[in-house]
Write a protein that holds these residues in place. Structure first.
Motif, mmCIF file in Angstrom:
data_model
loop_
_atom_site.group_PDB
_atom_site.id
_atom_site.type_symbol
_atom_site.label_atom_id
_atom_site.label_comp_id
_atom_site.label_asym_id
_atom_site.label_seq_id
_atom_site.Cartn_x
_atom_site.Cartn_y
_atom_site.Cartn_z
ATOM 1 N N UNK A 168 -8.258 -46.816 -68.462
ATOM 2 C CA UNK A 168 -9.636 -46.987 -68.202
ATOM 3 C C UNK A 168 -9.438 -48.486 -68.045
ATOM 4 N N UNK A 169 -10.757 -48.614 -66.744
ATOM 5 C CA UNK A 169 -10.508 -49.925 -66.071
ATOM 6 C C UNK A 169 -12.072 -50.159 -66.557
ATOM 7 N N UNK A 170 -12.293 -51.155 -66.798
ATOM 8 C CA UNK A 170 -13.959 -51.282 -67.011
ATOM 9 C C UNK A 170 -13.941 -53.355 -66.327
ATOM 10 N N UNK A 171 -15.420 -52.886 -66.106
ATOM 11 C CA UNK A 171 -15.853 -54.549 -65.260
ATOM 12 C C UNK A 171 -17.463 -55.179 -65.842
ATOM 13 N N UNK A 172 -17.471 -55.416 -65.261
ATOM 14 C CA UNK A 172 -19.396 -56.599 -65.275
ATOM 15 C C UNK A 172 -20.006 -55.838 -64.488
ATOM 16 N N UNK A 173 -21.021 -55.209 -65.063
ATOM 17 C CA UNK A 173 -21.622 -53.662 -64.607
ATOM 18 C C UNK A 173 -21.804 -53.969 -63.014
ATOM 19 N N UNK A 174 -22.740 -55.283 -62.968
ATOM 20 C CA UNK A 174 -23.409 -55.838 -61.902
ATOM 21 C C UNK A 174 -22.785 -56.199 -61.019
ATOM 22 N N UNK A 175 -21.235 -56.690 -61.163
ATOM 23 C CA UNK A 175 -19.506 -56.721 -60.392
ATOM 24 C C UNK A 175 -18.845 -55.708 -59.302
ATOM 25 N N UNK A 176 -19.151 -54.556 -60.478
ATOM 26 C CA UNK A 176 -18.737 -53.331 -59.563
ATOM 27 C C UNK A 176 -19.904 -52.734 -58.987
ATOM 28 N N UNK A 177 -20.864 -52.766 -59.009
ATOM 29 C CA UNK A 177 -22.157 -52.172 -58.561
ATOM 30 C C UNK A 177 -22.098 -52.056 -57.199
ATOM 31 N N UNK A 178 -22.059 -53.329 -57.454
ATOM 32 C CA UNK A 178 -22.418 -54.976 -55.879
ATOM 33 C C UNK A 178 -20.686 -54.619 -54.913
ATOM 34 N N UNK A 179 -19.858 -54.441 -55.511
ATOM 35 C CA UNK A 179 -18.471 -54.160 -55.117
ATOM 36 C C UNK A 179 -18.691 -52.746 -54.252
ATOM 37 N N UNK A 180 -18.896 -51.762 -55.193
ATOM 38 C CA UNK A 180 -18.706 -50.500 -54.148
ATOM 39 C C UNK A 180 -19.582 -50.514 -52.986
ATOM 40 N N UNK A 181 -20.647 -51.298 -53.396
ATOM 41 C CA UNK A 181 -22.071 -51.036 -52.306
ATOM 42 C C UNK A 181 -21.765 -51.548 -51.080
#
Length: 232
Positions: A168-181
């Motif tokens: 598993x790879x894990x990331x801060x949720x807000x940063x992950x969402x913004x990067x994906x967007x």
């Protein structure tokens, strides 16, 4: 180990086909020591302390088959498992899961999101804990395994510092969402979650030591190796 004050979501990606295994069904539906691969991966994710949301991403049309494979192997303890249909690529499948989690992420109810391949059923609770703890400290974390004695196609030796990346790879949720967007807006495709974060954030992504036991089931022989590892 992540603090109990932190809220963690795990996304289990099971929307691939696994054609190289040579089976007539999705490889994650195949049994591994009597338990479907996808059920093993979901069961472990639910057992990780601090995880209170699990999202299972499946191929559209396989919802019933995956549900039948997973539900008999889940106990009463642990978070409920939400299911969502994935897309044509890994990245689109991740985005489908994040769309489901987005209201909770935007509300600040999820601190960290871990992405895991269902086809890595031997990833244990301890590895999850190490990756999640590093992600909470640093912003992101990936498990890596050293790859010694590699050579290039021309026969030259490659650096000893090379490592293979797992989940598993894990990331801060807000940063992950913004990067994906941002990646979706740009039409950017990466080979894994960390590639998206590297392209669109300045997060300090930690490398967490793993080992070759966390293998990905890709061909039929991998099932034999995985069962031998489990028996060991």
């Amino acid at each position: 180990m992540p603090s109990t004050a932190q809220s963690v979501a795990v996304v289990v990606l099971a929307a691939g086909s696994g054609t190289r295994v040579g089976a007539k069904v999705n490889k994650v539906l195949l049994p591994l020591a009597g338990v479907p691969v996808v059920a093993r991966s979901v069961r472990t994710a639910r057992a990780v302390p601090g995880v209170d949301r699990v999202v299972l991403v499946v191929r559209d049309g396989e919802q019933d088959a995956v549900r039948d494979a997973v539900e008999p192997h889940l106990g009463d303890d642990g978070p409920e498992v939400a299911m969502v249909a994935g897309g044509a690529t890994r990245q689109l499948s991740e985005w489908a899961a994040l769309a489901l989690l987005r209201p909770a992420i935007d509300a600040g109810e999820i601190d960290v999101v871990a992405m895991h391949d269902a086809a890595r059923p031997l990833a244990g609770v301890a590895l999850y804990q190490a990756v999640l703890a590093a992600a909470l400290r640093r912003g992101g974390a990936i498990p890596v395994v050293r790859l010694p004695d590699l050579v290039a196609l021309d026969g030259s030796r490659l650096p000893e510092t090379l490592a293979g990346v797992q989940t598993p790879q894990a990331f801060r949720a807000g940063d992950l969402l913004r990067a994906h967007r941002a990646a979706a807006d740009d039409g950017f495709e990466a080979t894994d979650t960390a590639g998206i974060l590297a392209a669109y954030t300045d997060l300090d992504i930690a490398a967490v030591d793993s080992d070759e036991d966390n293998l990905k089931l890709t061909v039929a022989d991998d099932f034999v190796v995985a069962e031998a590892l489990m028996a060991r």
